[in-house]
Design a protein around this motif. Structure first.
Motif, PDB file in Angstrom:
ATOM      1  N   ARG A   1       0.841  -1.216   0.121  1.00  0.00           N
ATOM      2  CA  ARG A   1      -0.231   0.102   0.111  1.00  0.00           C
ATOM      3  C   ARG A   1       0.990   1.305   0.030  1.00  0.00           C
ATOM      4  N   LEU A   2       0.429   2.485  -0.609  1.00  0.00           N
ATOM      5  CA  LEU A   2       0.968   3.353  -0.590  1.00  0.00           C
ATOM      6  C   LEU A   2       0.626   4.311   0.706  1.00  0.00           C
ATOM      7  N   TRP A   3       1.634   5.145   0.918  1.00  0.00           N
ATOM      8  CA  TRP A   3       1.321   6.097   2.049  1.00  0.00           C
ATOM      9  C   TRP A   3       0.151   6.604   2.486  1.00  0.00           C
ATOM     10  N   TRP A   4      -0.569   6.948   1.352  1.00  0.00           N
ATOM     11  CA  TRP A   4      -1.965   7.514   1.792  1.00  0.00           C
ATOM     12  C   TRP A   4      -2.937   6.279   1.612  1.00  0.00           C
ATOM     13  N   ASP A   5      -2.884   5.288   1.400  1.00  0.00           N
ATOM     14  CA  ASP A   5      -3.662   4.109   1.379  1.00  0.00           C
ATOM     15  C   ASP A   5      -3.659   3.136   2.572  1.00  0.00           C
ATOM     16  N   THR A   6      -4.242   3.817   3.617  1.00  0.00           N
ATOM     17  CA  THR A   6      -4.340   3.048   4.825  1.00  0.00           C
ATOM     18  C   THR A   6      -5.714   2.081   4.875  1.00  0.00           C
ATOM     19  N   THR A   7      -5.507   1.112   5.946  1.00  0.00           N
ATOM     20  CA  THR A   7      -6.598   0.304   5.953  1.00  0.00           C
ATOM     21  C   THR A   7      -7.624   0.627   6.923  1.00  0.00           C
ATOM     22  N   GLY A   8      -8.519   0.347   7.043  1.00  0.00           N
ATOM     23  CA  GLY A   8      -9.580   0.666   8.054  1.00  0.00           C
ATOM     24  C   GLY A   8     -10.755   1.563   7.595  1.00  0.00           C
ATOM     25  N   SER A   9     -11.601   1.856   8.441  1.00  0.00           N
ATOM     26  CA  SER A   9     -12.966   2.718   7.791  1.00  0.00           C
ATOM     27  C   SER A   9     -12.438   3.961   7.303  1.00  0.00           C
ATOM     28  N   ASN A  10     -13.329   4.615   6.641  1.00  0.00           N
ATOM     29  CA  ASN A  10     -12.845   6.136   6.076  1.00  0.00           C
ATOM     30  C   ASN A  10     -13.327   7.115   7.056  1.00  0.00           C
ATOM     31  N   PHE A  11     -13.896   6.644   8.216  1.00  0.00           N
ATOM     32  CA  PHE A  11     -14.063   7.955   9.218  1.00  0.00           C
ATOM     33  C   PHE A  11     -13.744   7.384  10.567  1.00  0.00           C
TER      34      PHE A  11
END
Length: 526
Positions: free
Chosen positions: A516-526
């Motif tokens: 995953r890229l730096w901004w592409d994190t796991t988890g919910s969007n909020f």
């Protein structure tokens, strides 16, 4: 290798204002016409050629180059298009997540030769002297190169043009930080000139629809800032909010009408997608587009795609990642439609900006409107852009959802609809459902720009897409999450191995498509 060539180009650009760098430098540096560099600067001819290459290089205008730069990667991974062509047979290719390095190298190489090398030339010839040109080159540079960092992660950016044996990579966070700074300069410089009532000197060089209008370029820069701000919302939420609100609060604001759309106008231009689809038969409507747009009875469908040759009156797609036997099996599915039939290439739509603002408002940011109002404005603006009627009824529809996909050639490729949200805004729904609606409609509106759609899919997980049925990546890319990036390219491994090492150190995972890229994190969007 590409960066060795680029280093030579950069060195030559600093020495020559007019002629290209060649091995017979002394001979070719003599101008036989007697026209001096100063003479050329009077009409800004010394920067027109590099600007042309930048304008036409963000999306490479040559069909086979575009196919390798984007069509056989982001356009497919975004869920927009699918190929009916079994390029690599049973081993699979990018559509099966078995990356073809010979294709993917163009995603890196072309932006560096077309965009970075030429914006460097423009910088060397204009910075501190004709800063209005330098400012616009920075906007185009950010547009072209944020796409590259959003594919690879760490890239050569701040150190581009150096003559060091090793050209170091910036982390993606460092790239985004510099891009925000570059947009700061561009917006301040052009705003100052507009406020002073200065006439534009860029009209003769401008290949966009803006005809040199500095105010329009500022609106575009602010809109681009908003796009980048939203991209980092899960990893740097405070910075994302600051940058997004900065874009909205600027006196000129962001793009608000379809007259503001950022697009390049190219004489005698044939969109590469048209050639790839209609002439070569290498790309078709995707199963995801069939499922979602048919499910919504979307009036834009006839603009985006042609009716299936095998099933007249119907719009039929191809599922990505299936076991391809013969190209002829599915070339009768829907080709790309009139949306790619003009001499224009869109860089950013106003509809996208409304959807970005809608998401910002959903997050509690000051976006100049409510999430619902901005969401509905995005849909309406997209309908108007494409000359489609029925926006009001479409916006109010709280019944229709995506349809199941039926592969008429092989039922083993059928798929139950996965992106099950209606169109109408639901104030009682949770934020994830609201976001899914926003991103789904942005995904539809942004077609056929697959790079942005793929990036937003990775960031949010929306719209939900059909999974590939034959994943031949050997485990580096998961079927559940799909491609997250592209591995570093062979030209860099050969020509800048030390730079590759600096990039690997900043990547945060193995150099493959599953990291995953730096901004592409796991988890919910909020």
């Amino acid at each position: 290798m590409i960066l060795n060539k680029i280093k030579t180009t950069a060195i030559c650009a600093s020495l020559l204002a007019i002629v290209s760098c060649t091995s017979d430098f002394n001979e070719t540096n003599t101008n036989p016409t007697g026209i001096t560099a100063t003479d050329l600067e009077q009409d800004f001819n010394h920067v027109r050629v590099p600007f042309v290459t930048v304008f036409t290089g963000i999306f490479n205008t040559l069909h086979w180059k575009y196919q390798l730069q984007q069509n056989l990667s982001a356009d497919i991974w975004s869920g927009y298009m699918a190929t009916p062509t079994p390029f690599k047979g049973a081993a699979g290719d990018n559509s099966n997540y078995n990356y073809v390095d010979g294709w993917n190298g163009f995603i890196w190489d072309l932006p560096y030769t077309d965009v970075m090398a030429n914006t460097l030339k423009i910088e060397q010839r204009t910075k501190g002297k004709y800063d209005q040109f330098y400012a616009i080159s920075l906007i185009l540079k950010v547009e072209g190169m944020h796409r590259v960092t959003d594919v690879f992660g760490p890239i050569v950016y701040s150190q581009f043009g150096t003559t060091d044996a090793t050209i170091a990579y910036d982390s993606q966070e460092e790239v985004y930080t510099k891009m925000f700074s570059e947009l700061d300069f561009a917006v301040a410089e052009l705003t100052k000139r507009v406020n002073a009532g200065e006439a534009s000197t860029f009209a003769g060089t401008d290949m966009s629809a803006y005809a040199g209008d500095y105010k329009q370029w500022v609106k575009y820069a602010n809109s681009l800032r908003l796009r980048l701000a939203m991209r980092i919302v899960k990893i740097k939420p405070a910075l994302a909010k600051t940058e997004a609100e900065k874009a909205i609060s600027h006196p000129f604001g962001v793009m608000t009408t379809n007259a503001d759309i950022a697009k390049v106008i190219i004489p005698n231009y044939i969109d590469p997608i048209l050639t790839i689809s209609s002439a070569w038969g290498d790309i078709r409507m995707s199963a995801d587009m069939e499922s979602i747009m048919n499910g919504y009875s979307d009036p834009r469908l006839a603009k985006y795609f042609k009716e299936s040759a095998d099933f007249p009156g119907e719009y039929r797609g191809v599922r990505t990642g299936i076991d391809m036997i013969a190209k002829s099996d599915r070339t009768g599915m829907s080709e790309i439609g009139s949306i790619v039939g003009s001499n224009e290439k869109v860089l950013m739509t106003t509809a996208e900006v409304y959807f970005l603002r809608a998401e910002g408002a959903l997050r509690g940011w000051n976006m100049g409107g409510t999430a619902q109002a901005l969401y509905e404005a995005g849909i309406t603006t997209s309908f108007t852009q494409h000359g489609a009627s029925g926006a009001a009824a479409y916006i109010a529809d709280n019944v229709k959802t995506a349809k199941d996909f039926v592969d008429v050639k092989d039922s083993g490729n059928n798929g139950t609809a996965v992106n099950n949200v209606t169109i109408a805004w639901d104030g009682a729904a949770g934020n994830e459902v609201k976001l899914q609606k926003i991103i789904t409609q942005k995904w539809i509106a942004n077609f056929p720009e697959g790079q942005e759609a793929w990036s937003e899919y990775r960031r949010t997980g929306y719209p939900k897409l059909f999974r590939v049925l034959h994943n031949t990546s050997g485990g580096t890319v998961t079927t559940e999450f799909g491609p997250r990036r592209v591995n570093f390219v062979q030209s860099e491994k050969d020509g800048n191995p030390g730079g590759i090492e600096t990039g690997l150190a900043k990547l945060g995972g193995p150099d493959n498509g599953g990291t995953r890229l730096w901004w592409d994190t796991t988890g919910s969007n909020f």
